[in-house]
Scaffold this motif. Sequence first.
Motif, PDB file in Angstrom:
ATOM      1  N   ARG A  73       0.837  -1.212   0.000  1.00  0.00           N
ATOM      2  CA  ARG A  73       0.000   0.000   0.000  1.00  0.00           C
ATOM      3  C   ARG A  73       0.869   1.257   0.000  1.00  0.00           C
ATOM      4  NH1 ARG A  73      -5.294  -0.713   0.868  1.00  0.00           N
ATOM      5  NH2 ARG A  73      -5.974  -2.722   1.667  1.00  0.00           N
ATOM      6  N   ARG A  74       1.857   1.273   0.878  1.00  0.00           N
ATOM      7  CA  ARG A  74       2.751   2.429   1.002  1.00  0.00           C
ATOM      8  C   ARG A  74       3.526   2.668  -0.292  1.00  0.00           C
ATOM      9  NH1 ARG A  74       6.178   0.416   4.329  1.00  0.00           N
ATOM     10  NH2 ARG A  74       7.807   0.055   2.798  1.00  0.00           N
ATOM     11  N   GLU A  77       1.410   3.919  -3.365  1.00  0.00           N
ATOM     12  CA  GLU A  77       1.072   5.341  -3.286  1.00  0.00           C
ATOM     13  C   GLU A  77       2.300   6.225  -3.490  1.00  0.00           C
ATOM     14  OE1 GLU A  77      -1.159   8.420  -0.250  1.00  0.00           O
ATOM     15  OE2 GLU A  77      -1.711   6.296  -0.189  1.00  0.00           O
ATOM     16  N   GLU A  78       3.430   5.867  -2.862  1.00  0.00           N
ATOM     17  CA  GLU A  78       4.648   6.669  -3.017  1.00  0.00           C
ATOM     18  C   GLU A  78       5.117   6.696  -4.472  1.00  0.00           C
ATOM     19  OE1 GLU A  78       7.624   4.990  -0.437  1.00  0.00           O
ATOM     20  OE2 GLU A  78       6.675   5.762   1.372  1.00  0.00           O
ATOM     21  N   TYR A  82      -1.244   6.364  -6.588  1.00  0.00           N
ATOM     22  CA  TYR A  82      -2.538   5.688  -6.486  1.00  0.00           C
ATOM     23  C   TYR A  82      -2.649   4.975  -5.143  1.00  0.00           C
ATOM     24  CZ  TYR A  82      -3.684   6.419 -11.398  1.00  0.00           C
ATOM     25  OH  TYR A  82      -3.980   6.993 -12.611  1.00  0.00           O
ATOM     26  N   ARG A  83      -3.842   5.014  -4.570  1.00  0.00           N
ATOM     27  CA  ARG A  83      -4.148   4.307  -3.329  1.00  0.00           C
ATOM     28  C   ARG A  83      -5.072   3.143  -3.667  1.00  0.00           C
ATOM     29  NH1 ARG A  83      -6.104   8.318   0.662  1.00  0.00           N
ATOM     30  NH2 ARG A  83      -3.870   8.695   0.857  1.00  0.00           N
ATOM     31  N   LEU A 112      -8.522   1.269  -7.325  1.00  0.00           N
ATOM     32  CA  LEU A 112      -7.513   2.320  -7.248  1.00  0.00           C
ATOM     33  C   LEU A 112      -8.131   3.712  -7.278  1.00  0.00           C
ATOM     34  CD1 LEU A 112      -4.829   0.847  -9.661  1.00  0.00           C
ATOM     35  CD2 LEU A 112      -5.019   0.577  -7.187  1.00  0.00           C
ATOM     36  N   GLU A 113      -7.505   4.600  -6.504  1.00  0.00           N
ATOM     37  CA  GLU A 113      -7.917   6.006  -6.453  1.00  0.00           C
ATOM     38  C   GLU A 113      -6.665   6.865  -6.580  1.00  0.00           C
ATOM     39  OE1 GLU A 113      -9.770   9.187  -3.225  1.00  0.00           O
ATOM     40  OE2 GLU A 113      -9.539   7.087  -2.666  1.00  0.00           O
ATOM     41  N   VAL A 115      -4.464   9.754  -5.767  1.00  0.00           N
ATOM     42  CA  VAL A 115      -4.397  10.657  -4.613  1.00  0.00           C
ATOM     43  C   VAL A 115      -3.168  11.558  -4.636  1.00  0.00           C
ATOM     44  CG1 VAL A 115      -5.775   9.160  -3.120  1.00  0.00           C
ATOM     45  CG2 VAL A 115      -3.273   8.902  -3.167  1.00  0.00           C
TER      46      VAL A 115
END
Length: 172
Positions: A73-74, A77-78, A82-83, A112-113, A115
């Motif tokens: 997850r981390r 996003e990094e 996307y989250r 997915l979102e 962010v």
Amino acid sequence: MWEGRFIAAKRRGRWEYVGRTRGIRAAVIVAVDAGDVLLVEQYRVPLGRNCIELPAGLVGDDREGEPAEQAARRELEEETGYRAGRIETIGEFASSPGMVSETFTLLTAHDLEKVGEGGGVNGEGIIVHRVPLTEVGAFLDAKRREGAAVDAKLLMLMAGSVLATSPLNLSC
């Protein structure tokens, strides 16, 4: 033989190989959204050039006992911005078992979102590519012509087209 912060060169009998230190392993994420897969491109010092890869990162490099799902997850996003609403574990795989003891957990990211911009942390300079699944082969061919390396894990995205054009008769 030698140990740094993240890797160690080891010898067992006459066999020399590299392993991760402190029980660190990797999480590799297959993130597909609306028919597009998220790929990342970044400079890799051992190759001396950019490499196209699935988003990935180390599990347990900062916190021992970190679950692979949390690291995925981390890192997603990094690296991509996307989250994931949901992460699913596919399994554990060996990276290059003839010379590296490292294994990685392969996970899929769902729901997915967007962010953020992605790009990584601490100057990683990651470029995010959103590529239609139907165009992955052509995209990777173009990147190779530009001089980029391609991580072998991406072969799973191309398996159908690679096998279809193979001179081997692999039909059952």
